[in-house]
Scaffold this motif. Sequence first.
Motif, mmCIF file in Angstrom:
data_model
loop_
_atom_site.group_PDB
_atom_site.id
_atom_site.type_symbol
_atom_site.label_atom_id
_atom_site.label_comp_id
_atom_site.label_asym_id
_atom_site.label_seq_id
_atom_site.Cartn_x
_atom_site.Cartn_y
_atom_site.Cartn_z
ATOM 1 N N LEU A 19 0.836 -1.198 0.000
ATOM 2 C CA LEU A 19 0.000 0.000 0.000
ATOM 3 C C LEU A 19 0.872 1.249 0.000
ATOM 4 C CD1 LEU A 19 -2.937 -0.870 2.430
ATOM 5 C CD2 LEU A 19 -2.949 -0.876 -0.066
ATOM 6 N N GLN A 20 1.961 1.218 0.756
ATOM 7 C CA GLN A 20 2.869 2.359 0.768
ATOM 8 C C GLN A 20 3.468 2.607 -0.613
ATOM 9 O OE1 GLN A 20 5.431 0.958 3.923
ATOM 10 N NE2 GLN A 20 4.423 2.228 5.473
ATOM 11 N N THR A 21 3.586 1.540 -1.404
ATOM 12 C CA THR A 21 4.131 1.648 -2.759
ATOM 13 C C THR A 21 3.096 2.158 -3.754
ATOM 14 O OG1 THR A 21 5.723 -0.128 -2.373
ATOM 15 C CG2 THR A 21 5.183 0.372 -4.669
ATOM 16 N N HIS A 22 1.869 1.624 -3.667
ATOM 17 C CA HIS A 22 0.855 1.889 -4.695
ATOM 18 C C HIS A 22 -0.066 3.068 -4.406
ATOM 19 C CE1 HIS A 22 1.820 -1.645 -7.076
ATOM 20 N NE2 HIS A 22 1.811 -2.384 -5.982
ATOM 21 N N VAL A 23 -0.226 3.435 -3.134
ATOM 22 C CA VAL A 23 -1.185 4.484 -2.767
ATOM 23 C C VAL A 23 -0.480 5.829 -2.678
ATOM 24 C CG1 VAL A 23 -2.766 5.283 -0.977
ATOM 25 C CG2 VAL A 23 -2.678 2.859 -1.563
ATOM 26 N N ASP A 24 -1.024 6.841 -3.363
ATOM 27 C CA ASP A 24 -0.358 8.143 -3.397
ATOM 28 C C ASP A 24 -0.964 9.159 -2.432
ATOM 29 O OD1 ASP A 24 -2.714 8.589 -4.694
ATOM 30 O OD2 ASP A 24 -1.835 9.372 -6.540
ATOM 31 N N VAL A 25 -1.518 8.661 -1.312
ATOM 32 C CA VAL A 25 -1.880 9.538 -0.195
ATOM 33 C C VAL A 25 -1.156 9.003 1.037
ATOM 34 C CG1 VAL A 25 -4.153 10.080 -1.150
ATOM 35 C CG2 VAL A 25 -3.928 8.178 0.474
ATOM 36 N N PRO A 26 -0.929 9.847 2.037
ATOM 37 C CA PRO A 26 -0.274 9.362 3.255
ATOM 38 C C PRO A 26 -1.128 8.293 3.936
ATOM 39 C CG PRO A 26 -0.313 11.770 3.185
ATOM 40 C CD PRO A 26 -1.216 11.302 2.098
ATOM 41 N N ILE A 27 -0.494 7.220 4.409
ATOM 42 C CA ILE A 27 -1.221 6.208 5.177
ATOM 43 C C ILE A 27 -0.594 6.088 6.561
ATOM 44 C CG2 ILE A 27 -1.866 4.952 3.076
ATOM 45 C CD1 ILE A 27 0.124 2.775 3.884
ATOM 46 N N VAL A 28 -1.448 5.853 7.547
ATOM 47 C CA VAL A 28 -1.011 5.744 8.940
ATOM 48 C C VAL A 28 -1.544 4.435 9.515
ATOM 49 C CG1 VAL A 28 -1.069 6.783 11.238
ATOM 50 C CG2 VAL A 28 -1.050 8.256 9.204
ATOM 51 N N ILE A 29 -0.692 3.679 10.199
ATOM 52 C CA ILE A 29 -1.105 2.437 10.848
ATOM 53 C C ILE A 29 -1.586 2.769 12.256
ATOM 54 C CG2 ILE A 29 -0.464 0.076 11.414
ATOM 55 C CD1 ILE A 29 -0.166 0.917 8.426
ATOM 56 N N ASN A 30 -2.808 2.390 12.574
ATOM 57 C CA ASN A 30 -3.390 2.672 13.888
ATOM 58 C C ASN A 30 -3.246 1.450 14.789
ATOM 59 O OD1 ASN A 30 -4.418 5.248 12.963
ATOM 60 N ND2 ASN A 30 -5.974 4.084 11.843
ATOM 61 N N GLY A 31 -2.673 1.679 15.977
ATOM 62 C CA GLY A 31 -2.491 0.576 16.912
ATOM 63 C C GLY A 31 -1.038 0.427 17.312
ATOM 64 N N SER A 32 -0.767 -0.613 18.066
ATOM 65 C CA SER A 32 0.582 -0.849 18.576
ATOM 66 C C SER A 32 1.503 -1.392 17.485
ATOM 67 C CB SER A 32 0.537 -1.844 19.743
ATOM 68 O OG SER A 32 1.845 -2.184 20.166
ATOM 69 N N GLU A 33 2.747 -0.925 17.486
ATOM 70 C CA GLU A 33 3.730 -1.409 16.521
ATOM 71 C C GLU A 33 4.332 -2.742 16.943
ATOM 72 O OE1 GLU A 33 6.699 1.524 15.923
ATOM 73 O OE2 GLU A 33 5.347 2.994 15.018
ATOM 74 N N ARG A 34 4.216 -3.083 18.231
ATOM 75 C CA ARG A 34 4.866 -4.306 18.733
ATOM 76 C C ARG A 34 3.890 -5.335 19.285
ATOM 77 N NH1 ARG A 34 9.296 -2.447 22.881
ATOM 78 N NH2 ARG A 34 7.545 -1.185 23.598
ATOM 79 N N GLN A 35 2.882 -4.888 20.008
ATOM 80 C CA GLN A 35 1.932 -5.800 20.651
ATOM 81 C C GLN A 35 0.643 -5.848 19.834
ATOM 82 O OE1 GLN A 35 2.804 -7.620 23.314
ATOM 83 N NE2 GLN A 35 4.813 -6.654 23.400
ATOM 84 N N TYR A 36 0.599 -6.729 18.822
ATOM 85 C CA TYR A 36 -0.575 -6.766 17.951
ATOM 86 C C TYR A 36 -0.878 -8.185 17.484
ATOM 87 C CZ TYR A 36 2.971 -6.987 14.243
ATOM 88 O OH TYR A 36 4.042 -7.349 13.454
ATOM 89 N N LEU A 37 -2.115 -8.398 17.080
ATOM 90 C CA LEU A 37 -2.520 -9.651 16.456
ATOM 91 C C LEU A 37 -2.011 -9.665 15.014
ATOM 92 C CD1 LEU A 37 -6.158 -9.883 17.834
ATOM 93 C CD2 LEU A 37 -4.340 -11.546 18.240
ATOM 94 N N PRO A 38 -1.512 -10.808 14.543
ATOM 95 C CA PRO A 38 -0.868 -10.841 13.230
ATOM 96 C C PRO A 38 -1.810 -10.722 12.043
ATOM 97 C CG PRO A 38 -0.976 -13.051 14.141
ATOM 98 C CD PRO A 38 -1.424 -12.119 15.234
ATOM 99 N N HIS A 39 -3.110 -10.860 12.259
ATOM 100 C CA HIS A 39 -4.033 -10.875 11.119
ATOM 101 C C HIS A 39 -4.850 -9.599 10.951
ATOM 102 C CE1 HIS A 39 -6.628 -11.856 14.458
ATOM 103 N NE2 HIS A 39 -7.701 -11.909 13.703
ATOM 104 N N ILE A 40 -4.664 -8.611 11.839
ATOM 105 C CA ILE A 40 -5.454 -7.387 11.783
ATOM 106 C C ILE A 40 -4.554 -6.177 11.584
ATOM 107 C CG2 ILE A 40 -6.981 -5.840 13.086
ATOM 108 C CD1 ILE A 40 -8.098 -8.251 14.541
ATOM 109 N N VAL A 41 -4.928 -5.308 10.650
ATOM 110 C CA VAL A 41 -4.234 -4.033 10.496
ATOM 111 C C VAL A 41 -5.269 -2.954 10.190
ATOM 112 C CG1 VAL A 41 -3.735 -4.455 8.033
ATOM 113 C CG2 VAL A 41 -2.385 -2.788 9.318
ATOM 114 N N ASN A 42 -5.193 -1.857 10.935
ATOM 115 C CA ASN A 42 -6.103 -0.728 10.770
ATOM 116 C C ASN A 42 -5.318 0.423 10.158
ATOM 117 O OD1 ASN A 42 -7.654 1.781 11.563
ATOM 118 N ND2 ASN A 42 -9.015 0.233 12.419
ATOM 119 N N ILE A 43 -5.749 0.874 8.985
ATOM 120 C CA ILE A 43 -4.989 1.852 8.214
ATOM 121 C C ILE A 43 -5.842 3.070 7.892
ATOM 122 C CG2 ILE A 43 -3.739 2.258 6.059
ATOM 123 C CD1 ILE A 43 -3.112 -0.721 5.963
#
Length: 384
Positions: free
Chosen positions: A277-301
């Motif tokens: 997404l960082q490669t293909h999307v031409d708007v800023p994206i932000v990952i919401n949530g913990s960078e270290r303590q997270y479930l491996p199957h969920i990402v909120n962007i």
Amino acid sequence: MKTYYFDHAATTPLHPDVAKAMLEIMQGPGGNSSSMHAYGRAAKQQLNRSRDSVSAALGCKPAELLFTSGGTESDNAALTGAARAQRKRGKTHIITSAGEHHAVLHTCEWLAKEEGFNVTVLPIDSNGRTSPELVQAAMTPETGLISIMHGNNEIGTLQPVEEIGQIAKASGAIFHVDAVQTLGWIRYRLSELPVDLMSFSAHKINGPQGVGALYVANGTPLEAIQHGGSQERKRRAGTENIAGIAGFAAAVDICVNELKNKQLFMDKLRKRWIEMLQTHVDVPIVINGSERQYLPHIVNISFIGIDTETMLMNLDMEGIAAASGSACTSGALERSHVLRAMDLPQEQIQSAVRFSFGLGNTLEELEDAAQKVGTLVRRIRNNY
């Protein structure tokens, strides 16, 4: 049109082996596990085998496992049943957090409004975490119940449940954990955790919808909230869903056997999705949530500058299934109460989309989907 299912945190596809286990029972002669004849005994045996299997996987005793209709019932039964039991001991204070699922938050609100309990809703930090120090500071002699989820369903952040559990244990409060999102991703040994009540749901782990479980540690005071027969050791009246419970047991068994490989692969998918997404999307994206303590199957962007509703509609038109947050409220497309509780900037809250991965997802389809997301973002921007 090719479709992409990236909403496994809402519900998961039924595993073929789970469907097979259920079908064998559904096509059989039937039987009520409370009946005394041969059909009833056969149903009872299947129920016991399923309970033995799930409890062994969770590291608890079979008698400590109560089957329910799903995560919401498990949360309601735990909170209402424990709160009422503790009230008889003079403890009428409940502690929870602002990041909980609505099955917990709304139940706590109801207990406060209708039954007079004093409820403290703790804030969460910018990563979505609940501070054990804040839990400790909120404790009073009247605190009888603490409810903190293990893994957040919207952002995937994991909570420090062991530390909070120790605080509850030291004070004599009952500790309930909503583990609906973490079952299948965390290896549990419930007998070793400072947890009294824990909620689970089958349809989050490629099992059937309408089936769940509640762990009730031996000695935990809990009043039944559903009355009728004497099923589930008189703690949850109603004829057990034998086929569904057997499917739940099959799904749990698969989770235990595949947990390590699944964790590694889903984390790989999650990280690769962010990179693409960082490669293909031409708007800023932000990952919401913990960078270290997270479930491996969920990402909120957050796709900064693109409204969530607009994004979801365009994703759907491209055959990509994603979500704005909890599946229980996404029909109304409310802004995420979790992101609001994290006190994030409005531009992040209003542009957030949850992607969640699971059975059937591949790196190849993520690469294809990421290109589609890039194209639709450019289309949306050009139309503004």
